[in-house]
Write a protein that holds these residues in place. Structure first.
Motif, PDB file in Angstrom:
ATOM      1  N   MET A 155       0.782  -1.251  -0.034  1.00 39.89           N
ATOM      2  CA  MET A 155       0.025  -0.111   0.018  1.00 39.89           C
ATOM      3  C   MET A 155       0.928   1.109  -0.049  1.00 39.89           C
ATOM      4  O   MET A 155       1.927   1.409   0.534  1.00 39.89           O
ATOM      5  CB  MET A 155      -1.090   0.160   1.484  1.00 39.89           C
ATOM      6  N   ILE A 156       0.653   2.253  -1.075  1.00 40.33           N
ATOM      7  CA  ILE A 156       1.533   3.478  -1.107  1.00 40.33           C
ATOM      8  C   ILE A 156       0.713   4.294  -0.105  1.00 40.33           C
ATOM      9  O   ILE A 156      -0.522   4.657  -0.182  1.00 40.33           O
ATOM     10  CB  ILE A 156       1.493   3.719  -2.397  1.00 40.33           C
ATOM     11  N   GLU A 157       1.730   4.767   0.877  1.00 37.21           N
ATOM     12  CA  GLU A 157       1.165   5.978   1.606  1.00 37.21           C
ATOM     13  C   GLU A 157       1.624   7.438   1.014  1.00 37.21           C
ATOM     14  O   GLU A 157       2.740   7.606   0.880  1.00 37.21           O
ATOM     15  CB  GLU A 157       2.103   5.694   3.072  1.00 37.21           C
ATOM     16  N   ARG A 158       0.534   7.952   0.837  1.00 41.15           N
ATOM     17  CA  ARG A 158       0.685   9.439   0.221  1.00 41.15           C
ATOM     18  C   ARG A 158       0.280  10.506   1.080  1.00 41.15           C
ATOM     19  O   ARG A 158      -0.532  10.570   1.933  1.00 41.15           O
ATOM     20  CB  ARG A 158      -0.345   9.461  -0.951  1.00 41.15           C
ATOM     21  N   PRO A 159       1.263  11.653   1.073  1.00 42.17           N
ATOM     22  CA  PRO A 159       0.698  12.688   1.701  1.00 42.17           C
ATOM     23  C   PRO A 159      -0.197  13.422   1.316  1.00 42.17           C
ATOM     24  O   PRO A 159      -0.483  13.596   0.076  1.00 42.17           O
ATOM     25  CB  PRO A 159       2.292  13.592   1.692  1.00 42.17           C
ATOM     26  N   THR A 160      -1.133  14.174   2.144  1.00 46.70           N
ATOM     27  CA  THR A 160      -2.085  15.117   1.707  1.00 46.70           C
ATOM     28  C   THR A 160      -1.193  16.486   0.974  1.00 46.70           C
ATOM     29  O   THR A 160      -0.346  16.954   1.780  1.00 46.70           O
ATOM     30  CB  THR A 160      -2.959  15.513   2.587  1.00 46.70           C
ATOM     31  N   ARG A 161      -1.813  16.832  -0.143  1.00 43.24           N
ATOM     32  CA  ARG A 161      -1.026  17.886  -0.983  1.00 43.24           C
ATOM     33  C   ARG A 161      -2.284  19.091  -1.229  1.00 43.24           C
ATOM     34  O   ARG A 161      -3.290  18.507  -1.507  1.00 43.24           O
ATOM     35  CB  ARG A 161      -0.415  17.670  -2.069  1.00 43.24           C
ATOM     36  N   ILE A 162      -1.984  20.179  -1.613  1.00 42.83           N
ATOM     37  CA  ILE A 162      -2.744  21.225  -2.102  1.00 42.83           C
ATOM     38  C   ILE A 162      -2.036  22.076  -3.248  1.00 42.83           C
ATOM     39  O   ILE A 162      -0.931  22.499  -3.158  1.00 42.83           O
ATOM     40  CB  ILE A 162      -2.877  22.387  -0.842  1.00 42.83           C
ATOM     41  N   GLY A 163      -2.957  21.974  -4.134  1.00 47.04           N
ATOM     42  CA  GLY A 163      -2.685  22.707  -5.362  1.00 47.04           C
ATOM     43  C   GLY A 163      -3.484  23.911  -5.392  1.00 47.04           C
ATOM     44  O   GLY A 163      -4.440  23.977  -4.708  1.00 47.04           O
TER      45      GLY A 163
END
Length: 270
Positions: free
Chosen positions: A1-9
């Motif tokens: 499972m890929i753990e992704r950070p939350t990001r803001i565009g």
């Protein structure tokens, strides 16, 4: 499972302002710590005066690439109909080199009829535009592989749209990022469709970053972040805020972005 950070565009609509103002805004967003700055691919404003000031996407993105150092950038999204796909591959490879490998390749089938009519493109139908997109994506990827030099960065492919018959299968086949405006109530179903399409192609849906549109109304005026919280709980990890050059008398309302960055940091546990 890929753990992704939350990001803001942040999408800076290139309308009702100067080119320098868009460049200054991109630099300021980088200083603030935003993750991505997006433009859009239209030839006329989508709000306000329909014949107001407006700029073309690829040249604007090249200017942002030269003016920034860390933030990712791209179009949300390029219209497949407006450029030969091999040419678009070459343009975006070049912008990727200007940016030092920070470019996101966003693309969709197109929808704004005025662009087509005034620039002489065949508007066709939703179906024909999506068929054309499906034909273009392998050409774009093949051209990237043949270009000398190739793209610098991983050049993630972002595909926008929500259609279950054509768009989501294309996402499963080609995309690293799926962008939509699907609400939190409907998103789980769409993700189930995308998951099945990925499995049919031997992919794990975890390889695809789930992206969605935020709103300047989120977190403002006591509304809170309930909608974004629900999208996040469903798996969304990239949220993009739309801003226009006429949001305020001074231009882009960049002060609205900080609340979203704070929300992101809370989600990431910083």
């Amino acid at each position: 499972m890929i753990e992704r950070p939350t990001r803001i565009g942040v999408q800076l609509a290139p309308q009702h302002t100067s080119m320098q103002a868009t460049i200054d805004a991109a630099r300021r967003l980088e200083e603030m710590g935003a993750d991505v700055v997006f433009g859009w691919d239209h030839f006329f404003p989508l709000s306000g005066d329909p014949d107001g000031v407006h700029f073309e996407a690829t040249a604007q993105l090249a200017a942002w690439a030269a003016a920034t150092e860390r933030i990712q950038l791209g179009a949300l999204v390029f219209c497949n109909s407006y450029r030969n796909p091999d040419l678009l591959a070459d343009i975006t490879r070049t912008i990727d080199h200007i940016s030092g490998g920070r470019f996101i390749f966003g693309i969709g089938g197109g929808w704004f009829e005025r662009d087509y009519e005034e620039y002489g493109y065949d508007f066709g139908t939703v179906g024909s535009r999506l068929r054309s997109l499906g034909e273009s994506l392998p050409r774009i990827r093949a051209r990237w592989a043949r270009l000398n030099p190739p793209p610098m960065g991983p050049m993630p492919i972002l595909i926008g749209g929500k259609g279950e018959q054509k768009t989501l299968p294309m996402v499963a086949e080609h995309a690293d990022i799926w962008h939509s405006f699907v609400g939190p109530d409907d998103l789980p179903h769409k993700l189930d469709v995308l998951r099945a399409a990925c499995e049919a192609r031997g992919r794990d849906i975890a390889e695809i970053e789930i992206s969605n549109g935020a709103s300047v109304r989120d977190g403002v005026g006591g509304v809170g972040f309930e909608r974004l919280d629900a999208l996040h709980a469903a798996g969304t990890r990239l949220l993009t805020i739309p801003l226009s050059g006429d949001d305020t008398p001074d231009g882009y309302a960049l002060d609205r972005v900080q609340a979203f960055l704070d929300w992101r940091d809370r989600k990431n546990g910083d």
